[in-house]
Design a protein around this motif. Structure first.
Motif, PDB file in Angstrom:
ATOM      1  N   GLU A   1      -3.749  -2.063   9.018  1.00 49.77           N
ATOM      2  CA  GLU A   1      -4.162  -0.246   9.380  1.00 49.77           C
ATOM      3  C   GLU A   1      -5.496  -0.011   9.357  1.00 49.77           C
ATOM      4  OE1 GLU A   1      -2.057   1.193   5.906  1.00 49.77           O
ATOM      5  OE2 GLU A   1      -0.092   0.404   6.516  1.00 49.77           O
TER       6      GLU A   1
ATOM      7  N   LYS B   1       0.924   4.157  -3.216  1.00 47.74           N
ATOM      8  CA  LYS B   1       0.647   5.466  -2.597  1.00 47.74           C
ATOM      9  C   LYS B   1       1.777   6.230  -3.006  1.00 47.74           C
ATOM     10  CE  LYS B   1      -0.457   8.306   1.479  1.00 47.74           C
ATOM     11  NZ  LYS B   1      -0.448   8.338   2.988  1.00 47.74           N
ATOM     12  N   ASN B   2       2.876   5.915  -2.791  1.00 48.35           N
ATOM     13  CA  ASN B   2       4.127   6.654  -3.078  1.00 48.35           C
ATOM     14  C   ASN B   2       4.125   7.010  -4.728  1.00 48.35           C
ATOM     15  OD1 ASN B   2       6.614   8.140  -3.031  1.00 48.35           O
ATOM     16  ND2 ASN B   2       7.715   6.388  -2.953  1.00 48.35           N
TER      17      ASN B   2
ATOM     18  N   TRP C   1       0.775  -1.289   0.028  1.00 48.33           N
ATOM     19  CA  TRP C   1      -0.294  -0.024  -0.137  1.00 48.33           C
ATOM     20  C   TRP C   1       0.843   1.097  -0.138  1.00 48.33           C
ATOM     21  CZ3 TRP C   1      -0.746   3.840   3.589  1.00 48.33           C
ATOM     22  CH2 TRP C   1      -1.766   4.721   3.237  1.00 48.33           C
ATOM     23  N   HIS C   2       1.983   1.254   0.749  1.00 45.96           N
ATOM     24  CA  HIS C   2       2.948   2.588   0.806  1.00 45.96           C
ATOM     25  C   HIS C   2       3.482   2.814  -0.470  1.00 45.96           C
ATOM     26  CE1 HIS C   2       2.427   3.079   5.047  1.00 45.96           C
ATOM     27  NE2 HIS C   2       2.267   1.670   5.214  1.00 45.96           N
TER      28      HIS C   2
ATOM     29  N   TYR D   1       8.219  -4.997  -2.340  1.00 40.16           N
ATOM     30  CA  TYR D   1       6.830  -5.158  -2.657  1.00 40.16           C
ATOM     31  C   TYR D   1       6.850  -6.412  -3.405  1.00 40.16           C
ATOM     32  CZ  TYR D   1       7.409  -0.255  -1.400  1.00 40.16           C
ATOM     33  OH  TYR D   1       7.827   1.033  -1.154  1.00 40.16           O
TER      34      TYR D   1
ATOM     35  N   SER E   1       0.260  -7.021   1.868  1.00 44.04           N
ATOM     36  CA  SER E   1      -0.291  -5.713   2.065  1.00 44.04           C
ATOM     37  C   SER E   1      -0.961  -5.675   3.741  1.00 44.04           C
ATOM     38  CB  SER E   1      -1.570  -5.744   1.278  1.00 44.04           C
ATOM     39  OG  SER E   1      -2.444  -4.520   1.695  1.00 44.04           O
TER      40      SER E   1
END
Length: 255
Positions: A119, A6-7, A2-3, A109, A114
């Motif tokens: 989160e 998002k990046n 996810w990070h 990744y 995930s």
């Protein structure tokens, strides 16, 4: 995962703000989905790079998107335009997806793991134990348990249905991609475990043979005994009176 996605979306959004690159904003979601697909289908960096670099051809219309294959009927009209090969937007996209600094993090990744659900649960805890308030240890533990019960009981709620049996959706506008997205609305929470929990609490209290305590002495580890913690020591009243001024009023008028 996810990070990383998002990046990538943040870099795509920044590139889309440049002159002549606004078309990239329409492709943010598709490119992020393709990033997830590449991480899922490859096991090492070389295979990932081969698929990932092919994105520069896919967005120009030379090949079909792997994620779209079989999901869209033939002849369906696309909701976005192809990116012209060699254009300013195409060069900006190449700089983003082939950035060497970003590619060095790709190996993290490729396991395709995930933490989205974890989160989501941590965000759910804030509904019961906000960071803006201090709690004693027993109270905090009780709130965490309540958050866990709520999350586990309602996490698999079915989607809400219309009278005709179709799924009810909600439209949300994404400012970054400038697109409308649909999200399925889930059924309302029922909290059916609350009466059972209340009966268990009352039953344990009755069986204990003790009444409820009237007053509870604060422990030495209770952070509330310190009150409000100040970063800077408090000054005298005259010092801020001389330095600050109200709106529309000068310091001389205040004095």
């Amino acid at each position: 995962m996810w990070h990383g996605s998002k990046n990538l979306a943040k870099k795509m959004h920044a590139a889309g703000q440049q002159k002549g690159c606004s078309i990239l904003l329409q492709w943010i979601k598709d490119i992020c989905n393709y990033f997830w697909f590449c991480c899922k289908m490859t096991e090492n960096f070389d295979n990932f790079y081969d698929m990932w670099a092919g994105l520069l051809n896919h967005v120009t219309g030379e090949h079909e998107w792997p994620l779209d294959a079989g999901q869209r009927p033939s002849g369906e009209r696309r909701d976005k335009a192809w990116i012209e090969n060699g254009s300013v937007a195409h060069r900006a996209l190449s700089e983003v997806i082939l950035n060497q600094r970003w590619l060095k993090e790709v190996h993290k990744y490729l396991h395709f793991r995930s933490t989205a659900e974890l989160e989501s649960f941590h965000n759910h805890i804030l509904m019961y134990a906000s960071k803006r308030f201090s709690f004693s240890r027993p109270v905090y533990e009780a709130r965490i348990f309540l958050a866990g019960l709520d999350y586990n009981h309602h996490v698999h709620r079915p989607p809400r249905r219309k009278p005709d049996g179709s799924v009810q959706y909600r439209k949300l506008y994404n400012k970054k991609s400038r697109k409308w997205c649909l999200y399925a609305i889930k059924e309302e929470k029922d909290y059916r475990y609350i009466p059972q929990l209340q009966r268990a609490i009352v039953g344990k209290r009755v069986a204990s043979g003790r009444g409820l305590p009237r007053l509870t002495a604060a422990t030495q580890s209770d952070p509330r005994q310190y009150g409000v913690l100040f970063v800077a020591p408090a000054s005298s009243t005259q010092q801020p009176l001389k330095s600050q001024a109200s709106r529309g009023q000068s310091k001389k008028q205040m004095l």
